[in-house]
Design an enzyme around this catalytic site. Structure first.
Site, short mmCIF file in Angstrom:
data_model
loop_
_atom_site.label_atom_id
_atom_site.label_comp_id
_atom_site.label_asym_id
_atom_site.label_seq_id
_atom_site.Cartn_x
_atom_site.Cartn_y
_atom_site.Cartn_z
N SER A 155 6.83 -2.95 -2.71
CA SER A 155 6.67 -3.43 -1.34
C SER A 155 5.41 -4.27 -1.24
O SER A 155 4.44 -4.05 -1.97
CB SER A 155 6.55 -2.24 -0.38
N TYR A 170 3.56 5.94 1.59
CA TYR A 170 4.65 5.10 1.08
C TYR A 170 4.11 4.05 0.11
O TYR A 170 4.63 3.87 -1.01
CB TYR A 170 5.35 4.44 2.26
#
Length: 254
Positions: A146, A159
């Site tokens: 990400s 995350y």
């Protein structure tokens, strides 16, 4: 599945980015095995769409956060491949499946942390470990990270930490599987408009304006911005790319 076609295994392929990747791979001439956690109906719709493109497809249930289920899952996939191709090998592994747990560090629960860890790090590590013997020589492994592993957005510390770990894991993986001609790379999307982010975009439209203003290409991302990159990494033209992090964020927070 026709033996002449290369075969991709895409986790979380029933929706969002995984669906888009699966469709792009099919358009590139590959057969696809996709996994779903609970929504078999949506998975079968993706299978049907791939079949209309002239490629073979199948969907199998898998909880990527449950390592104990991986051996049985891969045995099922291997049996399916053996029956349909005469070999238990596939060519491309795309570790896409993911979950979202948004909380600031002070509010993160151990349960949420563990769930993120199980799906985004432990699950990817051990599914890859167990899948490598079934990946054909000169195959491809693509892990999803990400943009949040590069820039910081409060609420995504846990995350993003898992995704950062995946980037390190992928470099080590590339070193170890390279002797078989297998490449391993990371694709790191920016903020993409999927059901993953739907709630935020619907309830806070100003977020879209902020993201667009913070992105060199002036808009938020859509799944079609990512699927083609994954498909490219599975081509012969990408054979010399390995251990790389490819961020596809439209130039977010440069």
């Amino acid at each position: 599945m026709a033996t002449k076609n290369k075969i991709a295994l895409v986790t979380g392929g029933s929706r969002g980015l995984g669906k888009n990747m699966s469709i792009h791979l099919a358009k590139s001439g590959h057969d696809v095995i996709l996994t779903y956690k609970s929504n078999q109906t949506e998975a079968e719709k993706v299978v049907a769409e791939i079949q209309t493109l002239g490629q073979k497809a199948a969907a199998f249930q898998l909880d990527t956060g449950n390592v104990k289920s991986f051996d049985a899952f891969l045995s099922t996939v291997a049996a399916h491949l053996e029956e349909n191709t005469g070999s238990n090998k596939f060519d491309f592994l795309v570790n896409n499946a993911g979950i979202d747990r948004n909380s600031k560090i002070a509010d993160t629960t151990e349960a949420d942390f563990d769930e993120l860890y199980d799906v985004h790090l432990k699950g990817v590590y051990f599914l890859t470990q167990k899948a490598v013997p079934f990946i054909a020589d000169n195959g491809r492994i693509i892990n999803l990270s990400s943009g949040l592993a590069r820039f910081a957005s409060p609420g995504y510390a846990a995350y993003a930490a898992m995704k950062g770990a995946i980037e390190v894991f992928t470099r080590y993986l590339a070193k170890e599987v390279g002797v078989r001609g297998i490449t391993a790379n990371v694709v790191a999307p920016g903020i993409i408009e999927t059901d993953f982010t739907k709630a935020v975009f619907e309830h806070a439209p100003q977020v879209i304006q902020h993201i667009s203003a913070s992105t060199a290409l002036g808009r938020t991302g859509v799944p079609d911005d990512i699927g083609g990159i994954v498909a490219f990494l599975c081509t012969e033209d990408a054979r010399w790319i390995t251990a790389q992090r490819i961020e596809a964020s439209g130039g977010m927070y440069l």
